[in-house]
Design an enzyme around this catalytic site. Structure first.
Site, PDB file in Angstrom:
ATOM      1  N   ASN A   1       0.855  -1.181   0.000  1.00  0.00           N
ATOM      2  CA  ASN A   1       0.000   0.000   0.000  1.00  0.00           C
ATOM      3  C   ASN A   1       0.895   1.237   0.000  1.00  0.00           C
ATOM      4  OD1 ASN A   1      -1.715   2.085   0.639  1.00  0.00           O
ATOM      5  ND2 ASN A   1      -2.511   1.159   2.518  1.00  0.00           N
TER       6      ASN A   1
ATOM      7  N   GLU B   1      -8.099  -4.221   5.889  1.00  0.00           N
ATOM      8  CA  GLU B   1      -8.024  -4.030   4.437  1.00  0.00           C
ATOM      9  C   GLU B   1      -7.023  -4.997   3.804  1.00  0.00           C
ATOM     10  OE1 GLU B   1      -7.662   0.076   5.750  1.00  0.00           O
ATOM     11  OE2 GLU B   1      -8.356   0.664   3.766  1.00  0.00           O
TER      12      GLU B   1
ATOM     13  N   HIS C   1     -11.744   4.204   0.656  1.00  0.00           N
ATOM     14  CA  HIS C   1     -11.951   3.226   1.732  1.00  0.00           C
ATOM     15  C   HIS C   1     -12.855   2.079   1.297  1.00  0.00           C
ATOM     16  CE1 HIS C   1     -11.339   6.780   4.741  1.00  0.00           C
ATOM     17  NE2 HIS C   1     -10.198   6.154   4.541  1.00  0.00           N
TER      18      HIS C   1
ATOM     19  N   ARG D   1      -2.762  -2.077  -3.199  1.00  0.00           N
ATOM     20  CA  ARG D   1      -3.857  -1.147  -2.957  1.00  0.00           C
ATOM     21  C   ARG D   1      -3.624   0.075  -3.846  1.00  0.00           C
ATOM     22  NH1 ARG D   1      -4.444   3.592   1.062  1.00  0.00           N
ATOM     23  NH2 ARG D   1      -6.653   3.980   0.965  1.00  0.00           N
TER      24      ARG D   1
ATOM     25  N   ARG E   1      -8.533  17.198   7.154  1.00  0.00           N
ATOM     26  CA  ARG E   1      -9.346  17.563   5.979  1.00  0.00           C
ATOM     27  C   ARG E   1     -10.679  18.154   6.429  1.00  0.00           C
ATOM     28  NH1 ARG E   1      -8.956  11.780   3.085  1.00  0.00           N
ATOM     29  NH2 ARG E   1      -7.133  11.297   4.356  1.00  0.00           N
TER      30      ARG E   1
END
Ligand code: ADP
Length: 389
Positions: A7, A376, A173, A84, A232
């Site tokens: 990832n 994940e 996600h 990923r 964010r």
């Protein structure tokens, strides 16, 4: 089957080598500060201590070389590699085996996620060169959300603009939400039909999942939209951007940095982007930290209702990721705001810490409330097994 999951972030490269049948993790780690001074690799092997290896990491390709070097010392044969990819866009509505053509697609859609896709594409090049006999699979974070119906994914902008620039809700996600659905479905013995999946980490998003189908999500063209996150801002009036550029003299890049790196919990609390620090200071009476927590739960509860609307109701909600799995305070704050819908949690169950899926539903609650640790890497490894195994 042993799968290496990779990832690549903008300045990091996480890896995990696991057995997909037993879920045993042989080794995992993170190459940090790639392309920046002070690079190092945090590496951990099953039953071993965490090690910090200081090395030069000028780019992701070199980081991947180091990872292969480290893993070659283990007596574990790699049978497949899962990557990923943050943005798969229209090219990856599902996971795909890497070929010259599909690797070209990772780069083709990279302008939608330039900090991530190019890095992962370079890592894929390195993996193919290093282990030519081992197959690679692209697992795009956006893939699951490509199922979202047009009524929910379309932006109400002119058709020619939308078409020319491939603008739509892509979300992120997706791999985590897919895992959360799978674990919830298993835990509730297939009794869940309408799930609001809440991935609340430093990046955070919700997903409406009806009988395994993705109906809507809170992130948009990019992972900036939706919930208030660590740094964010989440959803704001889009005209704010034009206003700042026109009246404030900011460039597009400056506004981009402001919204992605200097906003969210960090900006409101004035203390930290990390919920742990904010909770601590809020408990000590800091007004800005209290406000940050209130805003976080306010927006989360509001968007949970938005997700429920996409399914015309919900029977289960699942809290996941760093905040969702660990912060009893944030879970309680969010559920308190959903009290008018009859959602309740059991305070005692909510305060229990565990790595297992657990039910924290309160007596008489209108929906089931779960905590579901996400995984994940395992989901990516499962896709590799499905496509290569
Ligand atoms: P990401 O993968 O997006 O970087 P994570 O899912 O690891 O994020 O979540 C990181 C966030 O989880 C941290 O910023 C922190 O706010 C939150 N977190 C982790 N542990 C706790 C805890 N015990 N209490 C409150 N928040 C926590």
């Amino acid at each position: 089957m042993n799968v290496l999951v990779i990832n690549a972030g903008s300045s990091s490269l996480k890896y995990q080598l696991l057995n997909v049948e037993t879920r045993e993790v042989y080794a995992k780690g993170n190459c940090e500060r790639i392309g920046i001074d002070g690079a190092f690799i945090g590496h951990e092997e099953m039953g071993g201590e965490k090690q910090k290896l200081v090395c030069e990491l000028p780019n992701h390709k070199v980081a991947a070389e180091h990872v292969f070097e480290i893993l070659s010392k283990l007596d574990v044969k790699i049978d497949g590699i899962g990557h990923r990819v943050v943005q798969g866009a229209w090219r990856f509505p599902e996971s795909k085996v890497v070929t010259d053509e599909t690797l070209g697609w990772v780069r083709e859609v990279a302008p939608l996620a330039p900090l991530h896709n190019y890095a992962e594409a370079d890592v894929i090049d390195e993996c193919r060169a290093r282990l030519p006999e081992v197959g690679n699979v692209v697992v795009a974070d956006s893939a699951f959300h490509m199922q979202i119906p047009e009524v929910a994914h379309r932006y109400a902008l002119p058709r020619d603009v939308v078409d020319k620039f491939h603008i739509r809700k892509y979300g992120a996600h997706g791999t985590s939400h897919r895992y959360i659905w799978r674990a919830t479905d298993h835990f509730t013995n297939h009794e869940t039909h309408k799930l609001v999946s809440c991935h609340l980490g430093s990046g955070a998003s919700l997903c409406a999942i009806q009988d395994g189908h993705d109906m809507d999500t809170t992130m948009g063209l990019t992972p900036l939209d939706g919930l208030i996150m660590g740094t964010r801002c989440g959803t704001i009036d889009p005209a704010t951007v034009c206003y700042l550029e026109r009246e404030g003299g900011y460039t597009a890049d400056e506004v981009d940095t402001m919204m992605n790196k200097q906003s969210g919990l960090l900006a409101v609390s004035g203390v930290s982007s990390d919920s742990r620090d904010i909770e601590e200071k809020a408990d000590a009476g800091d007004a800005n930290c209290k406000l940050a927590l209130e805003m976080f739960s306010y927006r989360a509860a509001q968007l949970i209702c938005e997700m429920a609307q996409a399914m015309e109701g919900f029977d289960t909600m699942a809290f996941s990721a760093g905040i969702g799995e660990n912060s009893a305070t944030n879970r309680a704050n969010i559920v308190r705001r959903l009290g008018w819908l009859g959602v309740k949690i059991d305070d005692e169950k909510n305060s229990v810490r565990s790595d297992e899926v657990r039910d924290i539903t309160g007596e008489g609650s209108s929906v089931r409330v779960l905590v579901v640790p996400t995984d994940e890497e395992y989901m990516i490894a499962l896709d590799v097994k499905d496509l290569l195994g």
